[in-house]
Design an enzyme around this catalytic site. Structure first.
Site, PDB file in Angstrom:
ATOM      1  N   MET A   1       0.850  -1.194   0.000  1.00 23.99           N
ATOM      2  CA  MET A   1       0.000   0.000   0.000  1.00 23.99           C
ATOM      3  C   MET A   1       0.886   1.244   0.000  1.00 23.99           C
ATOM      4  SD  MET A   1      -3.406  -0.979   2.056  1.00 23.99           S
ATOM      5  CE  MET A   1      -2.799  -0.706   3.687  1.00 23.99           C
TER       6      MET A   1
ATOM      7  N   GLY B   1      11.162  -2.777   5.470  1.00 22.41           N
ATOM      8  CA  GLY B   1      10.412  -4.044   5.469  1.00 22.41           C
ATOM      9  C   GLY B   1       9.981  -4.404   4.047  1.00 22.41           C
ATOM     10  N   HIS B   2       9.389  -3.407   3.348  1.00 25.69           N
ATOM     11  CA  HIS B   2       8.988  -3.656   1.956  1.00 25.69           C
ATOM     12  C   HIS B   2      10.218  -3.939   1.095  1.00 25.69           C
ATOM     13  CE1 HIS B   2       5.680  -0.848   3.346  1.00 25.69           C
ATOM     14  NE2 HIS B   2       4.978  -1.875   2.912  1.00 25.69           N
TER      15      HIS B   2
ATOM     16  N   GLN C   1      -2.718 -12.276   7.725  1.00 21.43           N
ATOM     17  CA  GLN C   1      -2.904 -12.028   6.290  1.00 21.43           C
ATOM     18  C   GLN C   1      -2.221 -13.111   5.449  1.00 21.43           C
ATOM     19  OE1 GLN C   1      -2.773  -8.039   4.245  1.00 21.43           O
ATOM     20  NE2 GLN C   1      -0.656  -8.584   3.882  1.00 21.43           N
TER      21      GLN C   1
ATOM     22  N   ARG D   1       2.687   2.617   9.703  1.00 20.36           N
ATOM     23  CA  ARG D   1       1.968   3.383  10.724  1.00 20.36           C
ATOM     24  C   ARG D   1       2.889   3.915  11.822  1.00 20.36           C
ATOM     25  NH1 ARG D   1      -2.306  -0.568   9.470  1.00 20.36           N
ATOM     26  NH2 ARG D   1      -4.047   0.599   8.580  1.00 20.36           N
TER      27      ARG D   1
HETATM   28  O1  PAF Z   1      -0.193  -5.831   3.491  1.00 21.45           O
HETATM   29  C1  PAF Z   1      -0.614  -4.901   2.769  1.00 21.45           C
HETATM   30  O2  PAF Z   1       0.040  -3.889   2.602  1.00 21.45           O
HETATM   31  C2  PAF Z   1      -1.976  -5.017   2.122  1.00 21.45           C
HETATM   32  O3  PAF Z   1      -2.880  -5.674   2.938  1.00 21.45           O
HETATM   33  C3  PAF Z   1      -1.927  -5.679   0.727  1.00 21.45           C
HETATM   34  C4  PAF Z   1      -1.465  -7.102   0.801  1.00 21.45           C
HETATM   35  C5  PAF Z   1      -1.010  -4.871  -0.172  1.00 21.45           C
HETATM   36  C6  PAF Z   1      -3.322  -5.672   0.110  1.00 21.45           C
HETATM   37  O4  PAF Z   1      -3.824  -4.389  -0.035  1.00 21.45           O
END
Ligand code: PAF
Length: 283
Positions: free
Chosen positions: A27, A33-34, A157, A191
């Site tokens: 997002m 982390g990303h 998730q 966040r």
């Molecule tokens: O983990 C996230 O950032 C979101 O839940 C995702 C997997 C991109 C879906 O919108």
């Protein structure tokens, strides 16, 4: 390359036949982390797509959709530095059609099983995982990746996405990557930006609680109630604990005693910012 349209992405994707394609769904507001997911994708795949989309249907009406950090220019620069082939940043209209009311009487949703959503984050974020699975499946259909990369930080998730992929025979392999932490132990999160310096100090209680439970387990304590009770040494009235659970890491089932398959998960509000973290008891 930055793309906003599904059509353009599909056109480019056609040239990648026979190559291993990886997708990192995000997002945005990218942090280390990303970047660790992107690095793993680059190692594993010939071509890498990063999607940047703040998905409106996974936010509840009282949640931070409008306030969620949007930093596409910076995200694109970071992706380019990592050698990402495509940053896919669609608008909500591009994803869901303009004028759509985004409710499940106008839109087809993917709804994961109640057993998986009626706990942890899903308990307070009603409908959240319907929104996540719906957008993730749409991204899979648009990008058609061989691999998709998710962080362990959002442990529920990942379990739910893996379940969806298995149940719906989606031809994508889910690669789970470890949590990235600041030196202090704080798990990285988009966040964290909302926290003051003092809030960041307070937020360290989450990783301390998890590490303490893990060391108690390593010392031979397996009684779940006893393990959970150790958390109260770290929590004062400044913390709004949402949940602290010890569950099977693959199925999210409750366990009688903690074992090497257990995961400890915590969600807590600090300065009204909702933070989550987790740890495997064995690694
Ligand atoms: O983990 C996230 O950032 C979101 O839940 C995702 C997997 C991109 C879906 O919108």
């Amino acid at each position: 390359m930055l793309l906003h349209s599904i059509k353009e992405l599909r056109e480019l994707r056609k040239n990648w036949r026979g190559l291993k394609v990886g997708l990192v769904p995000t997002m945005g507001a990218l942090h280390e982390g990303h970047l660790s997911l992107i690095k793993k994708a680059k190692e594993t795949c010939d071509k890498v797509v990063v999607s940047v989309f703040v998905n409106p249907i996974q936010f509840g009406p009282a949640e931070d959709y409008d306030k969620y950090p949007r930093t596409l220019d910076n995200d694109t620069v970071l992706c380019e530095k990592e050698g990402v082939d495509i940053v896919f940043a669609p608008t909500p209209d591009e994803m869901y059609g303009s004028g759509n009311r985004l409710s499940n009487d106008t839109l087809t949703y993917v709804c994961p099983p109640f057993f998986y959503v009626n706990k942890l984050c899903g308990k307070t974020r009603v409908g959240h995982f319907d929104g996540v699975c719906t957008v993730v499946l749409k991204l899979f259909n648009i990008v058609q990746p061989d691999y998709a990369f998710f962080g362990q930080k959002d442990a529920q998730q990942v379990v739910i996405v893996k379940k969806m992929v298995k149940d719906l025979n989606v031809p994508v392999e889910i690669i789970q990557c470890p949590i990235v932490r600041e030196e202090s132990g704080l798990a990285l999160s988009s966040r964290n930006k909302y926290l003051s310096d003092e809030g960041k100090q307070k937020a360290l209680a989450l990783s301390k609680i998890l590490n303490n439970i893990k060391s108690c387990y390593k010392r031979g304590i397996t009684d779940i109630k006893g393990l959970k009770e150790t958390a109260y040494n770290f929590l004062t009235e400044d913390y709004e604990l949402e949940y602290l659970e010890i569950l099977d890491k693959n199925t999210l089932e409750e366990q009688e005693y903690a074992d090497n398959n257990s995961i400890v998960l915590i969600a807590c509000r600090v300065e009204n910012v909702r933070l989550i973290d987790n740890i495997y008891l064995e690694d």
